[in-house]
Motif scaffolding. Structure first.
Motif, PDB file in Angstrom:
ATOM      1  N   ILE A   1      -4.368 -27.627  34.055  1.00  7.03           N
ATOM      2  CA  ILE A   1      -3.908 -26.418  34.746  1.00  7.03           C
ATOM      3  C   ILE A   1      -3.633 -25.306  33.740  1.00  7.03           C
ATOM      4  CG2 ILE A   1      -1.981 -25.451  36.090  1.00  7.03           C
ATOM      5  CD1 ILE A   1      -1.875 -28.214  37.523  1.00  7.03           C
ATOM      6  N   TYR A   2      -2.981 -25.651  32.632  1.00  4.94           N
ATOM      7  CA  TYR A   2      -2.722 -24.665  31.584  1.00  4.94           C
ATOM      8  C   TYR A   2      -4.036 -24.073  31.068  1.00  4.94           C
ATOM      9  CZ  TYR A   2      -1.666 -22.715  27.020  1.00  4.94           C
ATOM     10  OH  TYR A   2      -1.600 -21.871  25.938  1.00  4.94           O
ATOM     11  N   PHE A   3      -5.021 -24.933  30.803  1.00  6.91           N
ATOM     12  CA  PHE A   3      -6.306 -24.452  30.291  1.00  6.91           C
ATOM     13  C   PHE A   3      -6.950 -23.467  31.263  1.00  6.91           C
ATOM     14  CE2 PHE A   3     -10.913 -24.616  30.134  1.00  6.91           C
ATOM     15  CZ  PHE A   3     -11.138 -24.206  28.831  1.00  6.91           C
ATOM     16  N   VAL A   4      -6.974 -23.802  32.538  1.00  3.10           N
ATOM     17  CA  VAL A   4      -7.621 -22.947  33.539  1.00  3.10           C
ATOM     18  C   VAL A   4      -6.903 -21.607  33.666  1.00  3.10           C
ATOM     19  CG1 VAL A   4      -8.113 -22.725  36.012  1.00  3.10           C
ATOM     20  CG2 VAL A   4      -8.657 -24.847  34.819  1.00  3.10           C
ATOM     21  N   LEU A   5      -5.572 -21.623  33.649  1.00  4.72           N
ATOM     22  CA  LEU A   5      -4.819 -20.395  33.855  1.00  4.72           C
ATOM     23  C   LEU A   5      -4.616 -19.561  32.591  1.00  4.72           C
ATOM     24  CD1 LEU A   5      -2.056 -21.696  36.295  1.00  4.72           C
ATOM     25  CD2 LEU A   5      -4.178 -20.475  36.854  1.00  4.72           C
ATOM     26  N   VAL A   6      -4.453 -20.223  31.446  1.00  6.09           N
ATOM     27  CA  VAL A   6      -4.078 -19.506  30.225  1.00  6.09           C
ATOM     28  C   VAL A   6      -4.967 -19.845  29.029  1.00  6.09           C
ATOM     29  CG1 VAL A   6      -2.199 -19.137  28.561  1.00  6.09           C
ATOM     30  CG2 VAL A   6      -1.678 -19.401  30.988  1.00  6.09           C
ATOM     31  N   GLY A   7      -5.179 -21.114  28.787  1.00  5.91           N
ATOM     32  CA  GLY A   7      -5.785 -21.583  27.542  1.00  5.91           C
ATOM     33  C   GLY A   7      -7.144 -21.012  27.207  1.00  5.91           C
ATOM     34  N   TRP A   8      -8.017 -20.884  28.187  1.00  7.66           N
ATOM     35  CA  TRP A   8      -9.387 -20.462  27.892  1.00  7.66           C
ATOM     36  C   TRP A   8      -9.440 -19.052  27.341  1.00  7.66           C
ATOM     37  CZ3 TRP A   8     -11.814 -16.371  30.236  1.00  7.66           C
ATOM     38  CH2 TRP A   8     -11.219 -15.869  31.393  1.00  7.66           C
ATOM     39  N   TRP A   9      -8.648 -18.136  27.865  1.00  9.27           N
ATOM     40  CA  TRP A   9      -8.714 -16.745  27.377  1.00  9.27           C
ATOM     41  C   TRP A   9      -7.787 -16.525  26.189  1.00  9.27           C
ATOM     42  CZ3 TRP A   9      -4.218 -14.026  27.407  1.00  9.27           C
ATOM     43  CH2 TRP A   9      -3.229 -14.404  28.311  1.00  9.27           C
ATOM     44  N   LEU A  10      -6.604 -17.158  26.184  1.00  9.91           N
ATOM     45  CA  LEU A  10      -5.684 -16.978  25.064  1.00  9.91           C
ATOM     46  C   LEU A  10      -6.268 -17.558  23.780  1.00  9.91           C
ATOM     47  CD1 LEU A  10      -2.977 -16.016  24.000  1.00  9.91           C
ATOM     48  CD2 LEU A  10      -1.999 -18.211  24.719  1.00  9.91           C
ATOM     49  N   SER A  11      -6.916 -18.704  23.875  1.00 11.54           N
ATOM     50  CA  SER A  11      -7.488 -19.317  22.677  1.00 11.54           C
ATOM     51  C   SER A  11      -8.641 -18.491  22.120  1.00 11.54           C
ATOM     52  CB  SER A  11      -7.930 -20.749  22.967  1.00 11.54           C
ATOM     53  OG  SER A  11      -8.932 -20.779  23.957  1.00 11.54           O
ATOM     54  N   PHE A  12      -9.371 -17.793  22.976  1.00 12.09           N
ATOM     55  CA  PHE A  12     -10.439 -16.909  22.508  1.00 12.09           C
ATOM     56  C   PHE A  12      -9.850 -15.804  21.625  1.00 12.09           C
ATOM     57  CE2 PHE A  12     -13.034 -13.091  23.022  1.00 12.09           C
ATOM     58  CZ  PHE A  12     -14.249 -13.561  22.537  1.00 12.09           C
ATOM     59  N   PHE A  13      -8.793 -15.148  22.102  1.00 15.22           N
ATOM     60  CA  PHE A  13      -8.143 -14.100  21.310  1.00 15.22           C
ATOM     61  C   PHE A  13      -7.469 -14.674  20.071  1.00 15.22           C
ATOM     62  CE2 PHE A  13      -8.225 -11.959  25.513  1.00 15.22           C
ATOM     63  CZ  PHE A  13      -9.033 -10.905  25.132  1.00 15.22           C
ATOM     64  N   TRP A  14      -6.866 -15.855  20.203  1.00 17.89           N
ATOM     65  CA  TRP A  14      -6.199 -16.532  19.096  1.00 17.89           C
ATOM     66  C   TRP A  14      -7.188 -16.809  17.958  1.00 17.89           C
ATOM     67  CZ3 TRP A  14      -1.062 -17.543  18.570  1.00 17.89           C
ATOM     68  CH2 TRP A  14      -0.668 -18.524  17.673  1.00 17.89           C
ATOM     69  N   ALA A  15      -8.349 -17.347  18.293  1.00 24.15           N
ATOM     70  CA  ALA A  15      -9.363 -17.678  17.284  1.00 24.15           C
ATOM     71  C   ALA A  15      -9.944 -16.418  16.650  1.00 24.15           C
ATOM     72  CB  ALA A  15     -10.473 -18.513  17.901  1.00 24.15           C
ATOM     73  N   ASN A  16     -10.144 -15.367  17.440  1.00 24.13           N
ATOM     74  CA  ASN A  16     -10.665 -14.119  16.879  1.00 24.13           C
ATOM     75  C   ASN A  16      -9.650 -13.425  15.983  1.00 24.13           C
ATOM     76  OD1 ASN A  16     -13.432 -13.688  17.764  1.00 24.13           O
ATOM     77  ND2 ASN A  16     -12.550 -13.924  19.790  1.00 24.13           N
ATOM     78  N   LEU A  17      -8.376 -13.523  16.310  1.00 25.69           N
ATOM     79  CA  LEU A  17      -7.334 -13.002  15.426  1.00 25.69           C
ATOM     80  C   LEU A  17      -7.377 -13.735  14.087  1.00 25.69           C
ATOM     81  CD1 LEU A  17      -4.801 -11.306  14.815  1.00 25.69           C
ATOM     82  CD2 LEU A  17      -3.466 -13.130  15.923  1.00 25.69           C
ATOM     83  N   ALA A  18      -7.532 -15.049  14.138  1.00 22.14           N
ATOM     84  CA  ALA A  18      -7.625 -15.840  12.906  1.00 22.14           C
ATOM     85  C   ALA A  18      -8.849 -15.444  12.090  1.00 22.14           C
ATOM     86  CB  ALA A  18      -7.667 -17.325  13.231  1.00 22.14           C
ATOM     87  N   ALA A  19      -9.967 -15.242  12.747  1.00 16.18           N
ATOM     88  CA  ALA A  19     -11.184 -14.840  12.034  1.00 16.18           C
ATOM     89  C   ALA A  19     -10.999 -13.480  11.367  1.00 16.18           C
ATOM     90  CB  ALA A  19     -12.358 -14.794  13.006  1.00 16.18           C
ATOM     91  N   PHE A  20     -10.350 -12.559  12.066  1.00 16.18           N
ATOM     92  CA  PHE A  20     -10.082 -11.242  11.488  1.00 16.18           C
ATOM     93  C   PHE A  20      -9.164 -11.355  10.267  1.00 16.18           C
ATOM     94  CE2 PHE A  20      -7.302  -7.493  11.264  1.00 16.18           C
ATOM     95  CZ  PHE A  20      -8.249  -6.524  10.969  1.00 16.18           C
TER      96      PHE A  20
END
Length: 125
Positions: free
Chosen positions: A77-96
């Motif tokens: 449920i967390y993944f469907v509501l939050v995880g999929w989009w938050l982790s995308f931004f989280w990983a891109n912040l790390a890459a930056f």
């Protein structure tokens, strides 16, 4: 399970980890874009700390409950509501941040927490 030495992990990061992470993360999100391959995509994201620096989970054989994991339905449920989009931004912040020498320690910290941000998976037990 034997922990690899700091020297081996540092060499891995310098020779492989830094360039392999963007490949792994993008492959995981491509897999997450399909319903059929979503479980594989989540598994790939959970491997980010290992690919980055050869860090091993403290216990691969212990059941999820023994490592303090949340139940699979809660994580789903967390993944469907939050995880999929938050982790995308989280990983891109790390890459930056990884582009700069100053931001590299923060990027390392962020990427080691990517499995938790994505699906509440506690990598280090």
């Amino acid at each position: 399970m034997n922990e690899r030495s700091l020297l081996v992990r540092a060499l891995w990061f310098l020779l492989v980890g830094w360039w392999a992470i963007p490949v792994i993360v993008n492959a995981a999100w491509a897999l997450n874009g399909t319903v059929v391959l979503l479980p594989l995509g989540i598994k790939v994201i959970n491997l980010v700390p290992t690919v980055l620096t050869l860090m091993e989970p403290r216990s691969l054989s212990a059941p999820d409950s023994a490592r303090g994991q949340r139940s699979l339905p809660v994580r789903a449920i967390y993944f469907v509501l939050v995880g999929w989009w938050l982790s995308f931004f989280w990983a891109n912040l790390a890459a930056f941040l990884a582009i700069t020498v100053v931001g590299l320690p923060v990027a390392y910290w962020i990427l080691n927490r990517l499995p938790f941000v994505t699906s509440l998976y506690r990598f280090d037990g």
